[in-house]
Design an enzyme around this catalytic site. Structure first.
Site, mmCIF file in Angstrom:
data_model
loop_
_atom_site.group_PDB
_atom_site.id
_atom_site.type_symbol
_atom_site.label_atom_id
_atom_site.label_comp_id
_atom_site.label_asym_id
_atom_site.label_seq_id
_atom_site.Cartn_x
_atom_site.Cartn_y
_atom_site.Cartn_z
ATOM 1 N N ARG A 1 48.123 24.051 30.839
ATOM 2 C CA ARG A 1 48.143 22.720 30.216
ATOM 3 C C ARG A 1 49.323 22.564 29.284
ATOM 4 N NH1 ARG A 1 42.780 23.842 28.091
ATOM 5 N NH2 ARG A 1 41.374 23.278 29.783
ATOM 6 N N ARG B 1 41.996 29.956 39.025
ATOM 7 C CA ARG B 1 40.811 29.672 38.207
ATOM 8 C C ARG B 1 41.208 29.227 36.799
ATOM 9 N NH1 ARG B 1 35.804 32.139 39.285
ATOM 10 N NH2 ARG B 1 35.534 32.788 37.133
ATOM 11 N N ARG C 1 38.443 43.437 28.180
ATOM 12 C CA ARG C 1 38.108 42.516 27.098
ATOM 13 C C ARG C 1 37.059 43.099 26.169
ATOM 14 N NH1 ARG C 1 36.181 37.806 31.443
ATOM 15 N NH2 ARG C 1 34.785 39.124 32.602
ATOM 16 N N GLU D 1 34.625 45.989 27.893
ATOM 17 C CA GLU D 1 34.383 45.878 29.330
ATOM 18 C C GLU D 1 35.487 46.629 30.078
ATOM 19 O OE1 GLU D 1 33.179 41.826 30.350
ATOM 20 O OE2 GLU D 1 34.237 42.072 32.251
ATOM 21 N N ASP E 1 30.785 31.047 40.521
ATOM 22 C CA ASP E 1 30.295 30.907 39.153
ATOM 23 C C ASP E 1 28.831 30.475 39.207
ATOM 24 O OD1 ASP E 1 32.445 31.654 37.518
ATOM 25 O OD2 ASP E 1 33.470 29.761 37.909
ATOM 26 N N TYR F 1 33.310 34.677 45.076
ATOM 27 C CA TYR F 1 33.530 34.708 43.626
ATOM 28 C C TYR F 1 32.917 33.431 43.031
ATOM 29 C CZ TYR F 1 36.450 35.878 39.483
ATOM 30 O OH TYR F 1 36.918 36.221 38.239
ATOM 31 N N ARG G 1 34.287 45.300 42.956
ATOM 32 C CA ARG G 1 34.840 45.844 41.730
ATOM 33 C C ARG G 1 33.669 46.125 40.799
ATOM 34 N NH1 ARG G 1 38.540 49.073 40.527
ATOM 35 N NH2 ARG G 1 39.670 48.629 38.614
HETATM 36 P P1 FAD Z 1 23.535 38.210 41.538
HETATM 37 O O1 FAD Z 1 23.818 38.049 40.105
HETATM 38 O O2 FAD Z 1 24.457 39.008 42.317
HETATM 39 O O3 FAD Z 1 22.074 38.829 41.635
HETATM 40 C C1 FAD Z 1 21.527 39.452 42.750
HETATM 41 C C2 FAD Z 1 20.188 39.982 42.283
HETATM 42 O O4 FAD Z 1 19.541 40.587 43.383
HETATM 43 C C3 FAD Z 1 20.334 41.065 41.225
HETATM 44 O O5 FAD Z 1 19.402 40.818 40.197
HETATM 45 C C4 FAD Z 1 20.043 42.354 41.985
HETATM 46 O O6 FAD Z 1 19.489 43.347 41.163
HETATM 47 C C5 FAD Z 1 19.050 41.867 43.028
HETATM 48 N N1 FAD Z 1 19.021 42.660 44.254
HETATM 49 C C6 FAD Z 1 20.069 43.006 45.044
HETATM 50 N N2 FAD Z 1 19.663 43.743 46.092
HETATM 51 C C7 FAD Z 1 18.319 43.859 45.972
HETATM 52 C C8 FAD Z 1 17.315 44.523 46.759
HETATM 53 N N3 FAD Z 1 17.632 45.203 47.851
HETATM 54 N N4 FAD Z 1 16.033 44.441 46.342
HETATM 55 C C9 FAD Z 1 15.697 43.763 45.211
HETATM 56 N N5 FAD Z 1 16.606 43.125 44.443
HETATM 57 C C10 FAD Z 1 17.898 43.174 44.816
HETATM 58 N N6 FAD Z 1 29.615 32.819 35.995
HETATM 59 C C11 FAD Z 1 29.830 31.722 35.220
HETATM 60 O O7 FAD Z 1 29.505 30.604 35.629
HETATM 61 N N7 FAD Z 1 30.388 31.849 33.968
HETATM 62 C C12 FAD Z 1 30.751 33.046 33.450
HETATM 63 O O8 FAD Z 1 31.251 33.116 32.322
HETATM 64 C C13 FAD Z 1 30.538 34.202 34.252
HETATM 65 N N8 FAD Z 1 30.888 35.411 33.774
HETATM 66 C C14 FAD Z 1 30.670 36.520 34.550
HETATM 67 C C15 FAD Z 1 31.024 37.756 34.028
HETATM 68 C C16 FAD Z 1 30.802 38.909 34.774
HETATM 69 C C17 FAD Z 1 31.203 40.232 34.198
HETATM 70 C C18 FAD Z 1 30.228 38.808 36.076
HETATM 71 C C19 FAD Z 1 29.986 40.040 36.901
HETATM 72 C C20 FAD Z 1 29.881 37.572 36.595
HETATM 73 C C21 FAD Z 1 30.089 36.413 35.845
HETATM 74 N N9 FAD Z 1 29.718 35.166 36.320
HETATM 75 C C22 FAD Z 1 29.950 34.053 35.549
HETATM 76 C C23 FAD Z 1 29.110 34.979 37.645
HETATM 77 C C24 FAD Z 1 27.586 34.964 37.614
HETATM 78 O O9 FAD Z 1 27.099 36.201 37.136
HETATM 79 C C25 FAD Z 1 27.084 34.735 39.038
HETATM 80 O O10 FAD Z 1 27.558 33.511 39.539
HETATM 81 C C26 FAD Z 1 25.567 34.717 39.163
HETATM 82 O O11 FAD Z 1 24.973 35.736 38.422
HETATM 83 C C27 FAD Z 1 25.240 34.916 40.617
HETATM 84 O O12 FAD Z 1 23.872 34.846 40.838
HETATM 85 P P2 FAD Z 1 23.309 35.318 42.234
HETATM 86 O O13 FAD Z 1 21.900 34.828 42.281
HETATM 87 O O14 FAD Z 1 24.201 34.935 43.310
HETATM 88 O O15 FAD Z 1 23.317 36.878 42.293
HETATM 89 N N1 UDP Z 2 43.508 36.643 34.010
HETATM 90 C C1 UDP Z 2 44.655 37.165 33.480
HETATM 91 N N2 UDP Z 2 44.769 37.279 32.133
HETATM 92 C C2 UDP Z 2 43.796 36.898 31.283
HETATM 93 C C3 UDP Z 2 42.603 36.363 31.832
HETATM 94 C C4 UDP Z 2 42.492 36.258 33.200
HETATM 95 O O1 UDP Z 2 45.559 37.521 34.211
HETATM 96 O O2 UDP Z 2 43.952 37.040 30.057
HETATM 97 C C5 UDP Z 2 43.400 36.546 35.474
HETATM 98 C C6 UDP Z 2 42.755 37.800 36.087
HETATM 99 O O3 UDP Z 2 43.342 38.017 37.337
HETATM 100 C C7 UDP Z 2 41.314 37.377 36.249
HETATM 101 C C8 UDP Z 2 41.486 35.920 36.656
HETATM 102 O O4 UDP Z 2 42.585 35.459 35.862
HETATM 103 O O5 UDP Z 2 40.658 38.146 37.233
HETATM 104 C C9 UDP Z 2 40.280 35.037 36.435
HETATM 105 O O6 UDP Z 2 39.921 35.100 35.079
HETATM 106 P P1 UDP Z 2 38.468 34.761 34.587
HETATM 107 O O7 UDP Z 2 38.473 34.737 33.118
HETATM 108 O O8 UDP Z 2 38.012 33.544 35.309
HETATM 109 O O9 UDP Z 2 37.670 36.036 35.114
HETATM 110 P P2 UDP Z 2 36.120 36.436 35.059
HETATM 111 O O10 UDP Z 2 35.571 35.893 33.783
HETATM 112 O O11 UDP Z 2 35.503 35.857 36.292
HETATM 113 O O12 UDP Z 2 36.165 37.912 35.085
#
Ligand code: FAD
Ligand code: UDP
Length: 364
Positions: free
Chosen positions: A175, A171, A279, A299, A349, A347, A248
């Site tokens: 560069r 991911r 972080r 976090e 985005d 996984y 996780r």
């Molecule tokens: P989810 O976010 O999984 O939502 C599922 C929803 O369904 C939730 O609101 C939940 O409460 C609801 N639900 C589940 N079961 C039930 C039930 N039985 N009844 C009613 N409701 C229910 N993506 C990026 O592009 N850029 C980022 O920088 C980025 N950072 C992230 C950082 C973190 C810490 C995390 C965890 C994810 C990150 N993501 C990021 C990913 C992003 O959050 C997801 O791609 C996106 O939120 C997924 O949307 P989704 O609709 O698949 O489901």
């Molecule tokens: N990662 C790492 N060091 C860093 C940042 C990321 O080793 O400083 C690795 C780690 O395994 C992480 C993965 O790269 O799970 C993907 O990072 P990303 O920032 O995309 O994670 P997310 O924002 O989805 O948690």
């Protein structure tokens, strides 16, 4: 009777509902949390949009997805450039010439950096990298792996790098230019005013029932609609009948600080194993905030227990095999669409989720 009952109000559910409403279909969205938007939800504090479930940066190379989201809310020109903190030493991310010249002060040019990494690669003697450790070392050498990857990855996933799938590390860009942009994607930004603007615009005019868990009263809810769209965890849908998939978890610790600028960057990664969090996010910098106070969130990765929010699917071999069995069951369900990060155990985005919801809606 509704045409669609949509379980989950994050991007998959919200985009799907919006698209079907546009086609004249009726939708009911159920959300078990007390707010819509799933993990992209923000909480406004002192004029700062706090990303309640972790930093969310929108980045994509899909032009259609970028134009789609910009149709609902304006995006700013934020570019994610995290800083890694390894025992007090600061390095730019992703791995680029700024990182290499700081790690190895004798390195001046891209050719010198490449030669240095190649030397480490040769020493490791890996021909076909299998798991994450081999992949990382063969991509970027042992020094970067030891200081910036190993500790972070092992605490993030709670597993050894020798067990984790290689795609996780792919991911991150590598560069040989002085470019700290964390993403290679063509488009990037943060919705002006936060992600709730996007979710609210998508769900406008659609009935959403909050604090409502579909699985608690499934039989009755099923009677309400022709078709179900399920975006929750797939193993929970099937009542864990084949066993539990692993996720996780995360714990967030948010603090208000009486200072204007705490760390000078949105994301600081703490890459040493002994620091318990991965972080610290300083939210105001997402939107170039000038408020006199600031909010930071530490976090902490955590083992996941049923009943807690499942943040990341753990896509190792064991879980992938179990997911496949659940996916086979899902394929046999009539009138149910499984979509999104938890229902597809992927996984994903945000842009992938939107693309997938748009494709799914187009098929209907
Ligand atoms: P989810 O976010 O999984 O939502 C599922 C929803 O369904 C939730 O609101 C939940 O409460 C609801 N639900 C589940 N079961 C039930 C039930 N039985 N009844 C009613 N409701 C229910 N993506 C990026 O592009 N850029 C980022 O920088 C980025 N950072 C992230 C950082 C973190 C810490 C995390 C965890 C994810 C990150 N993501 C990021 C990913 C992003 O959050 C997801 O791609 C996106 O939120 C997924 O949307 P989704 O609709 O698949 O489901
Ligand atoms: N990662 C790492 N060091 C860093 C940042 C990321 O080793 O400083 C690795 C780690 O395994 C992480 C993965 O790269 O799970 C993907 O990072 P990303 O920032 O995309 O994670 P997310 O924002 O989805 O948690």
């Amino acid at each position: 009777m509704y045409d669609y009952l949509i379980v989950g109000s994050c991007l998959f559910g919200a985009v799907f509902a919006h698209e079907m409403k546009k086609k004249g279909k009726s939708c009911l969205v159920l959300e078990r949390r007390g707010h819509a938007g799933g993990n992209v939800y923000c909480e406004e504090k002192d004029g700062i949009n706090v990303h309640k479930y972790g930093a969310h940066i929108f980045h994509t190379s899909y032009k259609d997805v970028w134009e789609y989201v910009n149709g609902f809310v304006e995006f700013n020109n934020y570019v994610n450039s995290p800083v890694a903190n390894f025992r007090g030493e600061l390095y730019n991310l992703p791995f680029n010439m700024n990182t290499f010249t700081k790690l190895w002060p004798e390195v001046r040019t891209p050719a010198e950096a490449a030669a240095r990494i190649e030397e480490e690669r040769q020493l490791a003697g890996i021909s076909e990298p299998q798991k994450l450790e081999e992949q990382a070392v063969s991509l970027i050498g042992r020094t970067v792996y030891e200081k910036l990857i190993k500790g972070y990855t092992e605490k993030q996933w709670g597993r050894a790098c020798t067990e984790l799938p290689a795609f996780i590390i792919k991911r991150l860009p590598v560069r040989y230019t002085f470019d700290n942009n964390y993403f290679n994607d063509r488009y990037q930004g943060i919705p002006v005013g936060g992600y709730n603007k996007l979710i609210d615009a998508l769900l406008e005019g659609i009935e959403v029932r909050l604090n409502t868990d579909y699985l608690q009263d499934r039989e009755n809810f099923d009677k309400l609609a022709q078709k179900i769209v399920y975006t929750g965890p797939i193993d929970e849908y099937f009542d864990y009948q084949l066993g539990r998939l692993e996720y996780r978890g995360l714990k967030f610790e948010t603090e208000r600080l009486e200072e204007e600028n705490h760390q000078g960057v949105v994301v600081m990664n703490f890459t040493a194993r002994e620091v318990p969090y991965t972080r610290i996010i300083e939210h105001k910098h997402f939107e170039f905030g000038k408020q006199p106070v600031t909010y930071v969130t530490r976090e902490y990765p955590a083992d996941w227990q049923p009943g807690e929010e499942a943040y990341y699917p753990v896509n190792n071999d064991k879980n992938q095999a179990l997911y496949q069995q659940y996916a086979d069951l899902a394929a046999k369900e009539n009138n149910v669409i499984f979509g999104g990060r938890l229902a597809e155990y992927k996984y994903y985005d945000m842009d992938d989720v939107i693309k997938s919801a748009l494709e799914q809606a187009a098929k209907e």
